[in-house]
Write an enzyme that holds these catalytic residues in place. Sequence first.
Site, short mmCIF file in Angstrom:
data_model
loop_
_atom_site.label_atom_id
_atom_site.label_comp_id
_atom_site.label_asym_id
_atom_site.label_seq_id
_atom_site.Cartn_x
_atom_site.Cartn_y
_atom_site.Cartn_z
N VAL A 41 0.80 -1.22 0.00
CA VAL A 41 0.00 0.00 0.00
C VAL A 41 0.83 1.27 0.00
O VAL A 41 0.33 2.35 -0.31
CB VAL A 41 -0.96 -0.01 1.21
CG1 VAL A 41 -0.21 0.27 2.51
CG2 VAL A 41 -2.11 0.98 1.02
N TYR A 42 2.12 1.20 0.33
CA TYR A 42 2.93 2.41 0.41
C TYR A 42 3.07 3.05 -0.97
O TYR A 42 3.60 2.46 -1.91
CB TYR A 42 4.33 2.10 0.95
CG TYR A 42 4.37 1.68 2.41
CD1 TYR A 42 3.28 1.84 3.25
CD2 TYR A 42 5.51 1.09 2.94
CE1 TYR A 42 3.32 1.45 4.57
CE2 TYR A 42 5.57 0.69 4.28
CZ TYR A 42 4.46 0.86 5.08
OH TYR A 42 4.52 0.46 6.40
N SER A 43 2.57 4.28 -1.06
CA SER A 43 2.59 5.04 -2.31
C SER A 43 2.07 4.21 -3.47
O SER A 43 2.61 4.21 -4.57
CB SER A 43 4.01 5.55 -2.61
OG SER A 43 4.41 6.48 -1.63
#
Length: 327
Positions: free
Chosen positions: A60-62
């Site tokens: 989900v990071y960036s």
Amino acid sequence: MEYVNLGRSGLKVSRLCLGCMTYGESGRGKHPWTLGEEDSRPFIARALEMGINFFDTANVYSDGSSEEILGRAISDYAKRDEVVIATKVCQPMRGEPNGRGLSRKAIMTEIDASLRRLGTDYVDLYQIHRWDYGTPIEETLEALHDVVKAGKARYIGASSMYAWQFCKALQLADRNGWTRFISMQNHVSLLYREEEREMLPLCREEGIGVIPWSPLARGHLTRPWDSAPTNRVETDDFGRHLYKHSKEADEKVVNAVQQVAEARGIPMAQVALAWVLRQQPVAAPIIGASKGHHLDDAMAALGVELSQEEIESLEAAYVPHRVAGFV
């Protein structure tokens, strides 16, 4: 650099883990303070030079670009089998009903997507990025076991949840012969010590390696209380939720860190991180680095031995906090 086993497993990890939430393309995801690929790569390269072999990211990071940046940097700067790559699954990746969570469908879809972005055949540590109340934990555990048996992950880990939930997951894995979690990524710092009540003792008893996130409390423990807020502090909605309670007591804790640091003539970050490193069974705090000195301070903290008097002064002002960070 020091290396330790992650929990009772045979996996050797550096005593510092580089967190890669800081690295991601702007416009992809909800973090306006992330560094793009060109600015991110020097930090990954520097971490490797310092002996850090442990890197943590999440799908989900960036919106996946953190995994892409890390994967390309590892390919260019290191041998794949010499590093430990950890990523996570659970948080929303798409708007459709199965675009999030820990169902078998979600896990099987997201592990393949993460491997494509990372440019690797396997991850060393595949972690559930919170508890999924909409999926039976038995379904999640069996799916994770199948991911390991398929060779797509070497080990599995968990992240912030209630101790009873983690205990249930460990017991079910043992009962059914499924792959067992070897790590817990939870919130541990001088500003949030609630994990000392149940989760840390459980991890000690069960041989689980702890890899704390936000060991410097989103930067609050790295500068005097009355300092001007950074861009991240001003735009980090999750961070504001974590530290919006007990501000009077939190200020006293930060002041205590400042006093110990000034007496030693070292940055506050080194004092705060040294405290986390001495907690058991912490294996490797996850550190973020967006400025050159961040990695240097983290490395230096490994050599800081706090006296009992200093420890007592750092811990004295803490008051119970509301449980935070589980969602």
